[in-house]
Design a protein around this motif. Structure first.
Motif, PDB file in Angstrom:
ATOM      1  N   HIS A 345      13.445  99.784  -5.197  1.00  0.00           N
ATOM      2  CA  HIS A 345      14.324 100.851  -4.738  1.00  0.00           C
ATOM      3  C   HIS A 345      14.780 100.584  -3.311  1.00  0.00           C
ATOM      4  CE1 HIS A 345      12.541 103.380  -8.058  1.00  0.00           C
ATOM      5  NE2 HIS A 345      13.827 103.437  -8.270  1.00  0.00           N
ATOM      6  N   ALA A 346      16.046 100.858  -3.067  1.00  0.00           N
ATOM      7  CA  ALA A 346      16.589 100.719  -1.715  1.00  0.00           C
ATOM      8  C   ALA A 346      16.436 102.081  -1.039  1.00  0.00           C
ATOM      9  CB  ALA A 346      18.056 100.306  -1.785  1.00  0.00           C
ATOM     10  N   TYR A 347      15.348 102.258  -0.313  1.00  0.00           N
ATOM     11  CA  TYR A 347      15.101 103.565   0.305  1.00  0.00           C
ATOM     12  C   TYR A 347      16.092 103.838   1.430  1.00  0.00           C
ATOM     13  CZ  TYR A 347      11.182 105.615  -2.063  1.00  0.00           C
ATOM     14  OH  TYR A 347      10.405 106.258  -2.996  1.00  0.00           O
ATOM     15  N   ALA A 348      16.732 104.995   1.356  1.00  0.00           N
ATOM     16  CA  ALA A 348      17.714 105.369   2.375  1.00  0.00           C
ATOM     17  C   ALA A 348      17.502 106.823   2.739  1.00  0.00           C
ATOM     18  CB  ALA A 348      19.124 105.178   1.832  1.00  0.00           C
ATOM     19  N   GLY A 349      17.795 107.165   3.987  1.00  0.00           N
ATOM     20  CA  GLY A 349      17.621 108.552   4.398  1.00  0.00           C
ATOM     21  C   GLY A 349      17.926 108.709   5.860  1.00  0.00           C
ATOM     22  N   ALA A 350      17.292 109.697   6.473  1.00  0.00           N
ATOM     23  CA  ALA A 350      17.543 109.949   7.893  1.00  0.00           C
ATOM     24  C   ALA A 350      16.331 110.633   8.504  1.00  0.00           C
ATOM     25  CB  ALA A 350      18.776 110.830   8.057  1.00  0.00           C
ATOM     26  N   VAL A 426      13.962 112.806   5.772  1.00  0.00           N
ATOM     27  CA  VAL A 426      14.392 113.040   4.392  1.00  0.00           C
ATOM     28  C   VAL A 426      14.930 111.714   3.881  1.00  0.00           C
ATOM     29  CG1 VAL A 426      16.143 114.159   2.967  1.00  0.00           C
ATOM     30  CG2 VAL A 426      14.887 115.502   4.653  1.00  0.00           C
ATOM     31  N   HIS A 427      14.484 111.310   2.709  1.00  0.00           N
ATOM     32  CA  HIS A 427      14.965 110.025   2.190  1.00  0.00           C
ATOM     33  C   HIS A 427      14.888 110.020   0.670  1.00  0.00           C
ATOM     34  CE1 HIS A 427      10.674 108.072   2.223  1.00  0.00           C
ATOM     35  NE2 HIS A 427      10.732 109.179   1.553  1.00  0.00           N
ATOM     36  N   GLY A 428      15.352 108.917   0.088  1.00  0.00           N
ATOM     37  CA  GLY A 428      15.284 108.818  -1.361  1.00  0.00           C
ATOM     38  C   GLY A 428      15.407 107.384  -1.824  1.00  0.00           C
ATOM     39  N   PRO A 429      14.870 107.112  -3.032  1.00  0.00           N
ATOM     40  CA  PRO A 429      14.907 105.767  -3.597  1.00  0.00           C
ATOM     41  C   PRO A 429      16.228 105.528  -4.327  1.00  0.00           C
ATOM     42  CG  PRO A 429      13.555 107.202  -4.968  1.00  0.00           C
ATOM     43  CD  PRO A 429      14.145 108.064  -3.896  1.00  0.00           C
ATOM     44  N   VAL A 430      17.101 104.738  -3.733  1.00  0.00           N
ATOM     45  CA  VAL A 430      18.412 104.485  -4.346  1.00  0.00           C
ATOM     46  C   VAL A 430      18.239 103.623  -5.597  1.00  0.00           C
ATOM     47  CG1 VAL A 430      20.597 103.261  -4.027  1.00  0.00           C
ATOM     48  CG2 VAL A 430      19.730 104.765  -2.229  1.00  0.00           C
ATOM     49  N   GLN A 431      18.840 104.092  -6.679  1.00  0.00           N
ATOM     50  CA  GLN A 431      18.811 103.342  -7.936  1.00  0.00           C
ATOM     51  C   GLN A 431      19.538 102.020  -7.739  1.00  0.00           C
ATOM     52  OE1 GLN A 431      19.049 103.647 -12.543  1.00  0.00           O
ATOM     53  NE2 GLN A 431      19.912 105.424 -11.619  1.00  0.00           N
ATOM     54  N   GLU A 432      18.870 100.909  -8.009  1.00  0.00           N
ATOM     55  CA  GLU A 432      19.461  99.599  -7.734  1.00  0.00           C
ATOM     56  C   GLU A 432      20.183  99.036  -8.946  1.00  0.00           C
ATOM     57  OE1 GLU A 432      16.450  98.063  -4.249  1.00  0.00           O
ATOM     58  OE2 GLU A 432      16.193  97.253  -6.251  1.00  0.00           O
ATOM     59  N   MET A 433      21.229  98.280  -8.657  1.00  0.00           N
ATOM     60  CA  MET A 433      21.936  97.572  -9.709  1.00  0.00           C
ATOM     61  C   MET A 433      21.165  96.284 -10.002  1.00  0.00           C
ATOM     62  SD  MET A 433      24.487  99.430 -10.496  1.00  0.00           S
ATOM     63  CE  MET A 433      23.442 100.840 -10.127  1.00  0.00           C
ATOM     64  N   PRO A 434      20.758  96.074 -11.264  1.00  0.00           N
ATOM     65  CA  PRO A 434      20.006  94.845 -11.569  1.00  0.00           C
ATOM     66  C   PRO A 434      20.858  93.593 -11.326  1.00  0.00           C
ATOM     67  CG  PRO A 434      20.436  96.138 -13.567  1.00  0.00           C
ATOM     68  CD  PRO A 434      20.884  96.968 -12.417  1.00  0.00           C
ATOM     69  N   VAL A 435      20.248  92.592 -10.719  1.00  0.00           N
ATOM     70  CA  VAL A 435      20.938  91.337 -10.406  1.00  0.00           C
ATOM     71  C   VAL A 435      20.195  90.200 -11.096  1.00  0.00           C
ATOM     72  CG1 VAL A 435      21.588  89.759  -8.542  1.00  0.00           C
ATOM     73  CG2 VAL A 435      21.701  92.234  -8.171  1.00  0.00           C
ATOM     74  N   PHE A 436      20.932  89.390 -11.880  1.00  0.00           N
ATOM     75  CA  PHE A 436      20.317  88.334 -12.681  1.00  0.00           C
ATOM     76  C   PHE A 436      19.606  87.304 -11.808  1.00  0.00           C
ATOM     77  CE2 PHE A 436      20.599  84.806 -15.917  1.00  0.00           C
ATOM     78  CZ  PHE A 436      19.860  85.454 -16.896  1.00  0.00           C
ATOM     79  N   ALA A 437      20.170  87.073 -10.615  1.00  0.00           N
ATOM     80  CA  ALA A 437      19.620  86.028  -9.743  1.00  0.00           C
ATOM     81  C   ALA A 437      18.433  86.519  -8.909  1.00  0.00           C
ATOM     82  CB  ALA A 437      20.701  85.491  -8.824  1.00  0.00           C
ATOM     83  N   ALA A 438      18.145  87.826  -8.920  1.00  0.00           N
ATOM     84  CA  ALA A 438      16.959  88.334  -8.213  1.00  0.00           C
ATOM     85  C   ALA A 438      15.791  88.154  -9.165  1.00  0.00           C
ATOM     86  CB  ALA A 438      17.145  89.807  -7.859  1.00  0.00           C
ATOM     87  N   ARG A 439      14.876  87.249  -8.827  1.00  0.00           N
ATOM     88  CA  ARG A 439      13.971  86.839  -9.894  1.00  0.00           C
ATOM     89  C   ARG A 439      12.586  86.392  -9.431  1.00  0.00           C
ATOM     90  NH1 ARG A 439      16.306  81.032 -11.921  1.00  0.00           N
ATOM     91  NH2 ARG A 439      14.813  81.470 -13.572  1.00  0.00           N
TER      92      ARG A 439
END
Lengths: 572, 184
Positions: A345-350, A426-439
């Motif tokens: 998850h790409a955590y983003a917030g403030a 305050v933050h949240g786990p950003v839903q990530e786009m699956p990448v074939f080359a991330a492995r």
């Protein structure tokens, strides 16, 4: 009988001398990994009458192993990972965006560690218990194709998984109240436990969210808030996520299904045992697992079926290390999908500075969330749940200075003193786009202390994740400002490889064997008696912490496995 | 200060590095220089600073344990800091005024410190390392040798041990008047 076993002993002895495995008594099922998935499968199979061996590389810790050491735990591991793996025997290779590779140790963030112990991550997690939303299971249908992403729908729907979410909530134990979450899928049963009384931060954020017309609610947590399952309730201490629970109020597989599985009598747990490879025969079926025990002796555990539940990094590593004549690229890897699509998850917030003290020293901290930004964000694919952060220890706050405040010197110390008690995140786990080359691959050169090729991690996040992160960060800042923050500053993810404790995706489930590794019941497409049951099978990872979904999938897959077993016994 | 030094020197490890040296891994000079660096990172004001809180004790202990792979980095970095002090102001780091010390550290922080010493370990990466470790030693758990008498936690008004029912201090939330939402 005696003669046979003597012969067996002699054979084992000579095997040991030439470095071959000692063969143990055959069982019905061997499960690798006693975490969120493996623990549940062990209990379900044992209850159905199968003989089960559960292999775990780590130790079995208890509540009394809670050291409350804020420099040595699973969240801050600068002095080591309290619940494994250890720096002395384990390593991985990380290939960065420039192609530079380096060996990383478990205490280094780049290792992307998940705890190695009985209970796995569930032993020391923060324990959020999220159901993914209906759209999270059909991301491709909802948003269409996304360039340079393998975004797809799950081969099952929220409705298919709902009964198993409910089962997980009641068997493992979840507290909270999501009545006010209008975005959630329908539930067949309410949560078994009420939420904790609100903290000061919760009350401040709640009224602010309501003024913004958001839909705040109490986060479901795998945590006792009242006595449940024979254990007491949360005492609200400061040391939650990353730590063992001193009063055993956090609910994981280590204090629910695994003790239950062992009490049945036909399940054996073997701790500090490291799986080397899955053994196959000439018929293309798996016949057992080779592993090193706590004294480094090699054993072969024959079984009718094998379940791999070792996490989204270690499960593909084991499959890829299990090469044989019939499976030259590793098990399940005929079409090169094992280890692909690693995500977290790409955590983003403030962060926001408030005018008066908001810190009230009441754990676990995270308690209020809103799902208003999980979907339907203009021009973006997916989103994230937003919630307040887990309680912050001083060592965490020390590295969080806002722009304009130096990170050292008198001004930094002054900032710490003034604002430690007046900062909300305050933050949240950003839903990530699956990448074939991330492995995840296995490294051709580097091995661990047992001589097993280590995991080699490479790839990077999809650029769209960073766009969503920026958007989510803005929404978090708006919430904080409405709550009275005099100053906010963003928390944004990096561009590098994702994974971490929410790691998922590397043995994707799907209907097409050419674009996935397992079917909807977690059965490897071309090996009928091999299963992968953990976060690896997630097609996408939701905008939520994944533990409850891993548990629900485990219940669903185990049920199907038992049904198949009753028909065929899995004997080829 | 002297009493601490003598008491610690009685430990068996310290004996290896000569009498009077309070550190296990660092030499006495290295320890003194590092203490001066850490004290600029978290200086004493109305609350204790890094030196009093024992940040160097923390670092020194970890160099015998989890941070043993960083021993060489520390040796080189401390020598480099002294060399930079000499180059900029003609004196070793400990002999400089606070303002001069800050100027040396800022040069390292910005990667502007030059010299032979920084060829193997860059000034910037060494300074980042020391900042991180100083925060750990000052704000982290006292059991690791730093945060003496929980100095930083007192500064942040954090009670310890914060276990409800076992707390010597009054729980900080008692005055908040929360509605108890217990199940019926």
């Amino acid at each position: 009988m005696t003669q046979v076993s003597q012969k067996e002993d002699l054979r084992n002895l000579s095997n040991l001398r030439i470095g071959k495995a000692m063969t143990l008594e055959r069982v019905n099922a061997v499960i690798v990994g006693a975490g969120a998935g493996g623990g549940i499968v062990a209990k379900e199979l044992a209850e159905a009458g199968l003989s089960v061996v559960l292999i775990e590389r780590g130790k079995w810790y208890t509540a009394s192993d809670c050291r409350k050491d804020d420099l040595r735990n699973q969240r801050t591991s600068v002095l080591g990972c309290a619940f494994g793996p250890d720096d002395d025997r384990n390593r991985r290779v990380l290939v960065d965006a420039d192609g530079q590779e380096r060996v990383v140790l478990p205490s280094d963030g780049a290792y992307n560690n998940d705890a190695a112990c009985v209970g796995g991550g569930t032993f020391s997690y923060g324990a959020m218990a999220w159901r993914y939303l209906e759209k999270d299971f059909r991301m491709r249908s909802t948003y269409g194709a996304v360039a340079s992403s393998t975004l797809d729908d799950w081969p099952l729907s929220y409705q298919d998984l709902e009964p198993y979410y409910t089962k997980a909530e009641w068997e493992i134990g979840v507290s909270g109240d999501d009545t006010n979450n209008i975005f959630k899928g329908a539930r067949s049963r309410p949560l078994p436990m009420p939420p904790l009384p609100p903290s000061r931060e919760h009350l401040i954020l709640k009224v602010a969210a309501e003024r913004l017309h958001l839909h705040p609610f109490d986060i479901p947590m795998l945590r006792n808030t009242v006595p449940y399952n024979g254990r007491g309730e949360c005492m609200r201490c400061r040391w939650c996520v990353g730590f063992a629970c001193e009063v055993d109020a956090k609910c994981g597989t280590h204090n629910t299904v695994i003790p239950r599985a062992l009490s049945i009598g036909n399940c054996t747990l073997r701790t500090e045992c490291v799986a080397r490879k899955i053994v196959t025969n000439d018929q293309g079926r798996v016949t057992g697992v080779e592993y090193f025990d706590e004294r480094g002796r090699l054993h072969e555990q024959p079984a009718d079926l094998v379940v791999v539940s070792a996490s989204a990094t270690e499960s593909p590593r084991l499959l890829l290390n299990s090469r044989s004549r019939l499976f030259p690229r590793g098990l399940g890897n005929r079409y090169d999908w094992v280890g692909r699509n690693l995500m977290g998850h790409a955590y983003a917030g403030a962060y926001g500075l408030m005018e008066s003290d908001t810190y009230d020293d009441l754990g676990p901290g995270a308690s209020i969330a809103a799902c208003d930004y999980n979907h339907g964000n203009p021009g973006l694919v997916g989103g994230a749940m937003l919630c307040n952060e887990f309680i912050r220890l001083p060592i965490h706050f020390a590295s969080l200075s806002p722009p304009g405040v130096p990170r050292w010197g008198a001004a930094h110390k002054d900032f710490m003193r003034k604002f430690f008690n007046r900062c909300i995140a305050v933050h949240g786990p950003v839903q990530e786009m699956p990448v074939f080359a991330a492995r995840v691959q296995v490294d051709p050169r580097v091995v661990d202390d047992w001589g097993i090729p280590v995991a080699r991690l490479s790839g990077a996040r999809h650029p769209q994740d960073l766009d969503v992160a920026n958007f989510i960060s803005g929404k978090a800042a708006a919430w904080l400002k409405e709550a009275g923050a005099t100053m906010t500053w963003p928390k944004l993810p990096g561009k590098g490889l994702s994974g971490g404790q929410h790691q998922a995706g590397t043995c994707r489930m799907g209907n097409d064997p050419k674009t996935s590794v397992v079917n909807r019941y977690c059965q490897v497409h071309d090996v009928a008696n091999l299963f992968v049951i953990d976060g690896s099978v997630h097609v996408t990872n939701g905008g939520f912490n994944p533990a409850l979904t891993i548990m629900a999938i485990a219940y669903m897959a185990a049920e199907h496995l038992v049904q198949t077993w009753k028909g065929t016994q899995m004997r080829g | 200060m002297q009493i601490t030094a003598v008491a610690t020197a009685a430990g068996p490890m310290a004996a290896c590095l000569g009498p009077g040296n309070p550190w296990r891994c660092l030499s006495e000079d290295e320890g003194r220089t590092l203490e001066a660096i850490c004290e600029r990172i978290i200086p004493a004001d109305q609350d204790p600073g890094a030196a009093w809180a024992g940040v160097v004790t923390f670092v020194d202990r970890q160099l015998m344990g989890p941070y043993r792979r960083l021993r060489k980095t520390y040796r080189l970095g401390i020598a480099g800091t002294n060399a930079t002090g000499l180059a900029m102001f003609g004196k070793p780091f400990v002999a400089l005024t606070s303002q001069q010390q800050d100027a040396v550290l800022q040069a390292m922080d910005k990667g502007q410190a030059r010299g032979e010493c920084w060829k193997q370990v860059s000034a910037k990466s060494f300074f980042d390392l020391v900042v991180g470790h100083t925060m750990q030693g000052f704000y982290g758990d006292p059991r690791h040798g730093g945060n003496r008498e929980r100095a930083s936690w007192k500064m942040l008004r954090l009670p310890y041990p914060p276990v409800r029912g076992r707390l010597p201090e009054k729980a900080s939330t008692d005055d908040a008047g929360f509605a108890e939402r217990r199940p019926a």
